[in-house]
Design a protein around this motif. Sequence first.
Motif, short mmCIF file in Angstrom:
data_model
loop_
_atom_site.label_atom_id
_atom_site.label_comp_id
_atom_site.label_asym_id
_atom_site.label_seq_id
_atom_site.Cartn_x
_atom_site.Cartn_y
_atom_site.Cartn_z
N LEU A 1 33.36 40.95 57.09
CA LEU A 1 34.31 39.88 57.41
C LEU A 1 34.12 39.39 58.84
N MET A 2 33.79 40.33 59.73
CA MET A 2 33.55 39.91 61.12
C MET A 2 32.26 39.11 61.22
N LYS A 3 31.34 39.39 60.29
CA LYS A 3 30.12 38.58 60.23
C LYS A 3 30.46 37.14 59.82
N VAL A 4 31.39 37.02 58.86
CA VAL A 4 31.83 35.68 58.47
C VAL A 4 32.47 34.97 59.67
N GLN A 5 33.27 35.73 60.43
CA GLN A 5 33.90 35.13 61.62
C GLN A 5 32.83 34.68 62.62
N GLU A 6 31.81 35.51 62.78
CA GLU A 6 30.71 35.13 63.68
C GLU A 6 30.03 33.86 63.20
N LEU A 7 29.86 33.78 61.87
CA LEU A 7 29.24 32.58 61.31
C LEU A 7 30.06 31.34 61.63
N ILE A 8 31.38 31.48 61.49
CA ILE A 8 32.25 30.33 61.79
C ILE A 8 32.12 29.96 63.27
N ARG A 9 31.98 30.99 64.11
CA ARG A 9 31.84 30.74 65.54
C ARG A 9 30.57 29.94 65.86
#
Lengths: 172, 189
Positions: B146-154
């Motif tokens: 999920l934090m990877k998804v957040q990184e992607l959004i970033r």
Amino acid sequence: MEEGQVISQSVQQSAAAYAIIKDKFGEAVSAFDANETMPFFEVLDLSAWPEIALFMRDNPKLQFNYMACLSGVDYQSEEKVGIVCNLESLGKLNHRIAVKVKCARTGGSIPSVAGVWHTANWHEREAYDMYGMLFSAHPDMRRILCPDDWEGYPLLKDYKVQESYHGIKVPY
Amino acid sequence: MGLLDAGIKNHNVLVTSVDNVLNWARLSSLWPMGFGLACCAIEMMATNASNYDLERFGIFPRSSPRQSDLMIVAGTVTMKMAERVIRLYEQMPEPRYVLSMGSCSNCGGPYWEHGYHVLKGVDRIIPVDVYVPGCPPRPESLIGGLMKVQELIRMEQIGISRADALKKLAEKSVDPQFVIESERNAASA
């Protein structure tokens, strides 16, 4: 060994139950197999199967009131598919027996016993879904797990999975 | 670094880019769709519950695909379910993200060879952004995903495509082997 004696006693009970069935139906049923794990006999005359089932359930000396399981089997070398019904007399006479019924491997059909034990309804649908034998006089004969338009019967020993389903690739 | 970590002084005035604010807002309220398909769903539920508490990341499951930003494909996708998964995905508003959780939805898992009824990887039907390996993955792995998804959004910007954002993410990501080895060396020292 005490445990061994207990098991063989239960097989004796099954043999006694079988003797009553053999008395009534004679040539329609095969010889008794005193298998320690699950003693069984085979129904040789397919059309007699519902009548045998009803007799097994309602005879006061048998009272097989519980169908524990109904499984399908693929006897590929015999060109047959079949079912194995594990029956028990639950809370009554406490004996058990398995009944095997076989039919032709392609286009074969077995009389349904869904009217005798309601459990058989979904179990027979599953056997049909996986092995392709039909159950005549079944109230709702369609697939139960695979999609309705699935090709083939997955648990047959020569089953090959279809290439695609609704445009989605199926094999790995 | 998070936006709030910057430390706002000067009369609560903050100068930043629109991209930054938009990304911060989106990644801080990433709402997944609440649906699970197999044992991975149990791990996903455990992650949502109080021990791992996903709500501290602003992540909490929604009951409708129309309110969701993220689809967590948690479990075995059968051929029968595959078409439903496509429909659910199509019902989600854009921008939408897909996280494939566990071996089954990554590649078919233990059913890859003899599982006639299993879709061999959910990426055959919908585009997947992040894969989480495991059978099933522990909650820590899911949180990592999920934090990877957040990184992607970033990584996203107005005017760049998802593919470009993913490329940027891949360039910025560190090799985990290096981290693992330095941790090991530190532990043995």
